[in-house]
Motif scaffolding. Sequence first.
Motif, mmCIF file in Angstrom:
data_model
loop_
_atom_site.group_PDB
_atom_site.id
_atom_site.type_symbol
_atom_site.label_atom_id
_atom_site.label_comp_id
_atom_site.label_asym_id
_atom_site.label_seq_id
_atom_site.Cartn_x
_atom_site.Cartn_y
_atom_site.Cartn_z
ATOM 1 N N ASP B 43 -35.282 -29.601 -27.590
ATOM 2 C CA ASP B 43 -33.967 -29.557 -26.948
ATOM 3 C C ASP B 43 -33.701 -30.696 -25.965
ATOM 4 O O ASP B 43 -32.605 -31.233 -25.891
ATOM 5 C CB ASP B 43 -33.853 -28.249 -26.152
ATOM 6 N N LYS B 49 -23.735 -32.866 -25.495
ATOM 7 C CA LYS B 49 -22.952 -32.839 -26.728
ATOM 8 C C LYS B 49 -22.840 -34.261 -27.281
ATOM 9 O O LYS B 49 -22.760 -35.220 -26.515
ATOM 10 C CB LYS B 49 -21.560 -32.273 -26.446
ATOM 11 N N ARG B 66 -26.612 -32.657 -31.455
ATOM 12 C CA ARG B 66 -25.888 -31.562 -30.826
ATOM 13 C C ARG B 66 -24.426 -31.899 -31.072
ATOM 14 O O ARG B 66 -23.945 -32.927 -30.586
ATOM 15 C CB ARG B 66 -26.225 -31.507 -29.337
ATOM 16 N N ASP B 67 -23.753 -31.074 -31.868
ATOM 17 C CA ASP B 67 -22.387 -31.450 -32.254
ATOM 18 C C ASP B 67 -21.425 -31.236 -31.096
ATOM 19 O O ASP B 67 -21.826 -30.825 -30.006
ATOM 20 C CB ASP B 67 -21.958 -30.742 -33.549
ATOM 21 N N THR B 71 -23.556 -27.082 -30.895
ATOM 22 C CA THR B 71 -24.505 -26.532 -31.863
ATOM 23 C C THR B 71 -25.500 -27.609 -32.299
ATOM 24 O O THR B 71 -25.107 -28.742 -32.585
ATOM 25 C CB THR B 71 -23.743 -26.037 -33.116
ATOM 26 N N ARG B 73 -27.680 -29.357 -34.919
ATOM 27 C CA ARG B 73 -27.645 -29.496 -36.379
ATOM 28 C C ARG B 73 -28.718 -30.452 -36.857
ATOM 29 O O ARG B 73 -29.129 -31.349 -36.125
ATOM 30 C CB ARG B 73 -26.288 -30.062 -36.819
ATOM 31 N N ASP B 109 -20.326 -32.489 -36.973
ATOM 32 C CA ASP B 109 -20.833 -31.383 -37.794
ATOM 33 C C ASP B 109 -21.066 -31.825 -39.239
ATOM 34 O O ASP B 109 -21.414 -31.012 -40.091
ATOM 35 C CB ASP B 109 -19.863 -30.201 -37.756
ATOM 36 N N ASN B 133 -26.278 -30.390 -44.620
ATOM 37 C CA ASN B 133 -26.847 -29.705 -43.458
ATOM 38 C C ASN B 133 -28.056 -28.882 -43.886
ATOM 39 O O ASN B 133 -27.981 -28.117 -44.846
ATOM 40 C CB ASN B 133 -25.818 -28.746 -42.837
ATOM 41 N N GLU B 137 -32.848 -23.783 -36.675
ATOM 42 C CA GLU B 137 -32.963 -22.712 -35.682
ATOM 43 C C GLU B 137 -33.925 -23.169 -34.593
ATOM 44 O O GLU B 137 -34.788 -24.006 -34.828
ATOM 45 C CB GLU B 137 -33.463 -21.404 -36.332
#
Lengths: 163, 410
Positions: B43, B49, B66-67, B71, B73, B109, B133, B137
């Motif tokens: 992370d 973002k 990080r879109d 999120t 991706r 995205d 994509n 997780e």
Amino acid sequence: MSTLVATRDLALAAEFIALEADLLDTRDYAAWLALWVPEGKYVVPVNPDETNFEDTLNYAYDDAAMRSMRVRRLTSGESMSAAHAARTLRSVSRFRLLGHTEQGELQVRSAQQLIEYKFDRHRTYVANVEWVLRREGESFRIVRKVVRLLNGGDALAGITFLP
Amino acid sequence: MTRDYSALVKDDRVHTALYTDPAIFEDEIDRIVNTTWVWVAHDSELPNKNDWITTHVGRQPVIVNRDKAGTVRVMLNRCRHRGATICEAKKGNAPGFVCPYHAWTYGTDGTLKGLPLPKGYKDFDKGDYTLVNLRAESYRGLIFATFNQDAPPLEEFLGRARPWIDLFLKQGGGYPVKVLGEHKFTFPGNWKIQLENTTDAYHFPIVHKSFLSSLDGDTGELFSFMDAGGYVEDLGNGHSVMVMIPELVDLEENLDEPIPERFAELADELRAEHSEDEVRRIVRAVTGSGFNVNLFPNLACSMAFFRVLRPLSVEETEVRHIAIGMDGGPAAANRARLRLHEHFQGPMGFGTPDDAEAWERVQRGSQAGEDSVWIMLNRGEDKTESNAGDVTAETGMRAAYQMWKRMMTA
Ligand code: FES
Ligand SMILES: [Fe+2]
């Protein structure tokens, strides 16, 4: 500083840098350790453009204690990789006098092409090397040596010599 | 000819072909790397973002980002027009991705937003050209991806390794864990040789003798863990934990013990800005955890760093040693962590080159006696059930190879 003095300084520095290269290629590590001032720093950064070595990850960030431990490791026979250390040959060239520190030490940049040979294969390590050299009689002592490997930010391999 | 994989992996040994056969390697890519959860990033590498990094899932280049909605991706780093890689830098921040070849433009995205001269196409539906994509997780900041839509949820896959990951992350010392940098190297050998090594305490005093000799007395004591009550435990799904220094399992315990002499200077420096409680917590966390959690197939949370594997070919493997520290924590503590990492890890560390040499020797040895000499994993076989105090048990390797067998024969 006159051009003449600068030219002589650079010639002497080049000679000194060639000596250092020869000591490392012939693995005369005791003589190599003696080239340093006690507070000298030997740095091989990961990122070839790094300026803040202290707060970032390096391959080597050695003060006098780490340098001598590193040499002990390479020569003690306790390390299996060092016991079969690679042979190296380095060419140093493209010497440029960048300037002087406030203490009057020389700041030099040079090119280094190093080839290692081990296990039937040659590997190449190419680097810009930055030096801070303190005059001592007709020779120098190393205040700082920064080896900026061109591929420092990417995958290397186990290194059993001093670049 | 497909080999009978169940015959190549026995309970206590595996066949040399697992290190040498290119056909087996191709099957591993299909059945393991492209089928299970593979760790891709932490992370802290994507704090904002629109942040992105480039990496790989096995041999395939991916973008982890990080879109703009926040999120995380993981997308194939491959344009849907004629297939150029979209990003070649290691990282960046951008509100979208523009392919440099013909300027197809994608959202964060992965949806195709625009392209030059769209009239040149007939019946063109941008919706057909979204960047591929993967499933992505995270568990506690560890980001994994998989091509497999049917893979179990990540948390289920991690299973009993989760509490160990939780313990590992306590080395933030009260701060979130943050990636500080990484060493990356390759070695000419099969990836499983390194997979084994993260759960191999047996080699430590031999291969790392020169490292041990370079330590001061107290630290040397800490690393002489052959008889210190350590153990290895099979955590299921090929994961395992090797506890080398039991007193450093939970870094939030024993906080009232005296600060070791070698950290006195660091503690003094920290006291200028931190309470005594904080100082103790930070100092205790600074050397990392006393165990390695080996997560099948490509990540280990290894004492004070992440070890990440990438199989390149049957006899070439990339290893990353990712240094971690305290996000927002004191610079002095993070510096101490960086220096400790440099001391052992990486191509010029006092440990790694010797490991790499040993692994290469295993690969070179694999040319001899392919069928007569097996790779032995039988140390501490009798202790698998009880985990009874043998840190050198090869339990973790057996766990990984049983998972390997399960996946390869599925
Ligand atoms: S290959 Fe990407 S726009 Fe053509
Ligand atoms: Fe090791």
